[in-house]
Design a protein around this motif. Structure first.
Motif, PDB file in Angstrom:
ATOM      1  N   GLU A  73       0.810  -1.181   0.013  1.00 13.72           N
ATOM      2  CA  GLU A  73      -0.257  -0.171  -0.252  1.00 13.72           C
ATOM      3  C   GLU A  73       0.917   1.728   0.236  1.00 13.72           C
ATOM      4  OE1 GLU A  73      -3.025  -0.332   3.304  1.00 13.72           O
ATOM      5  OE2 GLU A  73      -3.616  -2.233   2.311  1.00 13.72           O
ATOM      6  N   ARG A  74       1.971   1.366   0.754  1.00  7.99           N
ATOM      7  CA  ARG A  74       2.476   2.077   0.610  1.00  7.99           C
ATOM      8  C   ARG A  74       3.237   2.333  -0.690  1.00  7.99           C
ATOM      9  NH1 ARG A  74       5.430   2.719   6.833  1.00  7.99           N
ATOM     10  NH2 ARG A  74       3.171   3.198   7.908  1.00  7.99           N
ATOM     11  N   ILE A  75       4.177   1.645  -1.126  1.00 10.25           N
ATOM     12  CA  ILE A  75       4.750   1.804  -2.256  1.00 10.25           C
ATOM     13  C   ILE A  75       4.191   2.220  -3.148  1.00 10.25           C
ATOM     14  CG2 ILE A  75       6.142  -0.274  -4.007  1.00 10.25           C
ATOM     15  CD1 ILE A  75       7.191  -1.299  -1.899  1.00 10.25           C
ATOM     16  N   ASP A  76       2.289   1.458  -3.397  1.00  7.16           N
ATOM     17  CA  ASP A  76       1.849   1.998  -4.483  1.00  7.16           C
ATOM     18  C   ASP A  76       1.176   3.885  -4.276  1.00  7.16           C
ATOM     19  OD1 ASP A  76       1.123  -0.189  -5.427  1.00  7.16           O
ATOM     20  OD2 ASP A  76      -0.304  -0.711  -4.067  1.00  7.16           O
ATOM     21  N   ALA A  77       1.247   4.002  -2.621  1.00  7.77           N
ATOM     22  CA  ALA A  77       1.369   5.318  -2.330  1.00  7.77           C
ATOM     23  C   ALA A  77       1.807   6.071  -3.449  1.00  7.77           C
ATOM     24  CB  ALA A  77       0.819   6.050  -1.216  1.00  7.77           C
ATOM     25  N   LEU A  78       3.829   5.743  -2.959  1.00  4.34           N
ATOM     26  CA  LEU A  78       4.929   6.457  -3.693  1.00  4.34           C
ATOM     27  C   LEU A  78       4.835   6.641  -4.884  1.00  4.34           C
ATOM     28  CD1 LEU A  78       8.089   7.126  -3.309  1.00  4.34           C
ATOM     29  CD2 LEU A  78       8.278   5.283  -3.201  1.00  4.34           C
ATOM     30  N   LEU A  79       4.921   5.447  -5.849  1.00  4.53           N
ATOM     31  CA  LEU A  79       4.538   5.167  -7.341  1.00  4.53           C
ATOM     32  C   LEU A  79       2.843   6.522  -7.833  1.00  4.53           C
ATOM     33  CD1 LEU A  79       4.814   1.197  -7.471  1.00  4.53           C
ATOM     34  CD2 LEU A  79       6.321   3.659  -8.227  1.00  4.53           C
ATOM     35  N   ALA A  80       2.768   6.452  -6.975  1.00  2.00           N
ATOM     36  CA  ALA A  80       1.110   7.194  -7.619  1.00  2.00           C
ATOM     37  C   ALA A  80       2.025   8.755  -7.462  1.00  2.00           C
ATOM     38  CB  ALA A  80      -0.216   7.071  -6.879  1.00  2.00           C
ATOM     39  N   GLU A  81       2.382   9.461  -6.373  1.00  2.00           N
ATOM     40  CA  GLU A  81       3.050  10.034  -6.386  1.00  2.00           C
ATOM     41  C   GLU A  81       3.814  10.517  -6.912  1.00  2.00           C
ATOM     42  OE1 GLU A  81       4.210  13.351  -2.397  1.00  2.00           O
ATOM     43  OE2 GLU A  81       3.635  11.093  -2.332  1.00  2.00           O
ATOM     44  N   ALA A  82       5.175   9.427  -6.916  1.00  2.00           N
ATOM     45  CA  ALA A  82       5.788  10.400  -8.133  1.00  2.00           C
ATOM     46  C   ALA A  82       5.812  10.593  -9.499  1.00  2.00           C
ATOM     47  CB  ALA A  82       6.866   8.613  -8.319  1.00  2.00           C
ATOM     48  N   ARG A  83       4.442   9.321  -9.887  1.00  2.00           N
ATOM     49  CA  ARG A  83       3.299  10.132 -11.135  1.00  2.00           C
ATOM     50  C   ARG A  83       3.168  11.108 -11.925  1.00  2.00           C
ATOM     51  NH1 ARG A  83       2.227   3.689 -11.098  1.00  2.00           N
ATOM     52  NH2 ARG A  83       3.722   2.895 -12.122  1.00  2.00           N
ATOM     53  N   GLN A  84       3.108  11.596 -10.684  1.00  2.00           N
ATOM     54  CA  GLN A  84       2.647  12.822 -10.646  1.00  2.00           C
ATOM     55  C   GLN A  84       3.380  13.837 -10.367  1.00  2.00           C
ATOM     56  OE1 GLN A  84      -0.510  13.415  -6.669  1.00  2.00           O
ATOM     57  NE2 GLN A  84      -2.116  12.987  -8.136  1.00  2.00           N
ATOM     58  N   LEU A  85       4.773  13.905  -9.823  1.00  2.00           N
ATOM     59  CA  LEU A  85       5.873  14.268  -9.723  1.00  2.00           C
ATOM     60  C   LEU A  85       6.817  14.231 -11.103  1.00  2.00           C
ATOM     61  CD1 LEU A  85       6.799  14.520  -5.973  1.00  2.00           C
ATOM     62  CD2 LEU A  85       5.091  16.353  -7.740  1.00  2.00           C
ATOM     63  N   ASN A  86       6.189  13.411 -11.422  1.00  8.77           N
ATOM     64  CA  ASN A  86       7.392  12.936 -13.246  1.00  8.77           C
ATOM     65  C   ASN A  86       8.141  12.392 -12.927  1.00  8.77           C
ATOM     66  OD1 ASN A  86       6.883  12.870 -15.717  1.00  8.77           O
ATOM     67  ND2 ASN A  86       7.316  14.725 -16.474  1.00  8.77           N
ATOM     68  N   GLU A  93      15.142   6.459 -11.189  1.00  9.98           N
ATOM     69  CA  GLU A  93      15.141   7.803 -10.305  1.00  9.98           C
ATOM     70  C   GLU A  93      14.833   7.056  -8.519  1.00  9.98           C
ATOM     71  OE1 GLU A  93      15.292  12.624  -9.335  1.00  9.98           O
ATOM     72  OE2 GLU A  93      14.177  11.628 -11.536  1.00  9.98           O
ATOM     73  N   ILE A  94      13.355   6.656  -8.086  1.00 12.82           N
ATOM     74  CA  ILE A  94      12.983   6.252  -7.436  1.00 12.82           C
ATOM     75  C   ILE A  94      13.488   5.274  -6.719  1.00 12.82           C
ATOM     76  CG2 ILE A  94      10.830   4.876  -5.553  1.00 12.82           C
ATOM     77  CD1 ILE A  94       9.617   6.192  -8.483  1.00 12.82           C
ATOM     78  N   LEU A  95      14.509   4.175  -7.359  1.00 11.71           N
ATOM     79  CA  LEU A  95      15.135   2.906  -6.794  1.00 11.71           C
ATOM     80  C   LEU A  95      16.590   3.567  -6.537  1.00 11.71           C
ATOM     81  CD1 LEU A  95      13.925  -0.063  -9.548  1.00 11.71           C
ATOM     82  CD2 LEU A  95      13.660   0.746  -6.953  1.00 11.71           C
TER      83      LEU A  95
END
Length: 131
Positions: free
Chosen positions: A94-107, A112-114
């Motif tokens: 659930e936390r990873i999903d939230a992180l990925l969603a936010e990362a997509r919004q921030l482009n 880079e996340i890894l």
């Protein structure tokens, strides 16, 4: 054991108790052999009907997360929760999903996340003591 119950979130109160106890066991905040509060005590603390707590404890017992000892109370199962690993993975997912969603919004891309995760992991590693 701190539980937070919301009468307005649409989830039945007994399920809120079940989910929070599962989380506490999976996260290690409740350890095998640790006693849960007596049903009446928890009901008074949460200002709910004791039957609601009894139902939650029964669900936790069926799931193998807690065991009841005659006249001695309810305890976290000695084997821990059979769901403990699954619950931990679920929480992280659930936390990873939230992180990925936010990362997509921030482009921000996955590479880079890894890289950032690896850097943060290095920063959090205990440092060898200097002699």
């Amino acid at each position: 054991m701190q539980l937070h119950i919301s009468a307005n979130d649409g989830v039945p109160i007994y399920l809120q108790i079940v989910n929070q106890v599962k989380y506490l066991v999976a996260s290690g905040r409740l350890t095998p052999g640790e006693e849960l509060p007596p049903m009446r005590v928890l009901a008074e603390r949460l200002l709910i009907n004791p039957n609601t707590v009894a139902r939650a404890y029964r669900e936790l017992e069926i799931a193998g997360i807690v065991t009841k000892r005659r006249t001695a109370g309810t305890y976290v199962s000695d084997a821990g929760s059979p769901l403990a690993r699954r619950e931990r993975v679920k929480i992280l997912t659930e936390r990873i999903d939230a992180l990925l969603a936010e990362a997509r919004q921030l482009n921000v891309g996955i590479d880079e996340i890894l890289q950032l995760v690896r850097q943060r992991d290095q920063t959090m590693q205990p440092r060898p003591e200097e002699k």
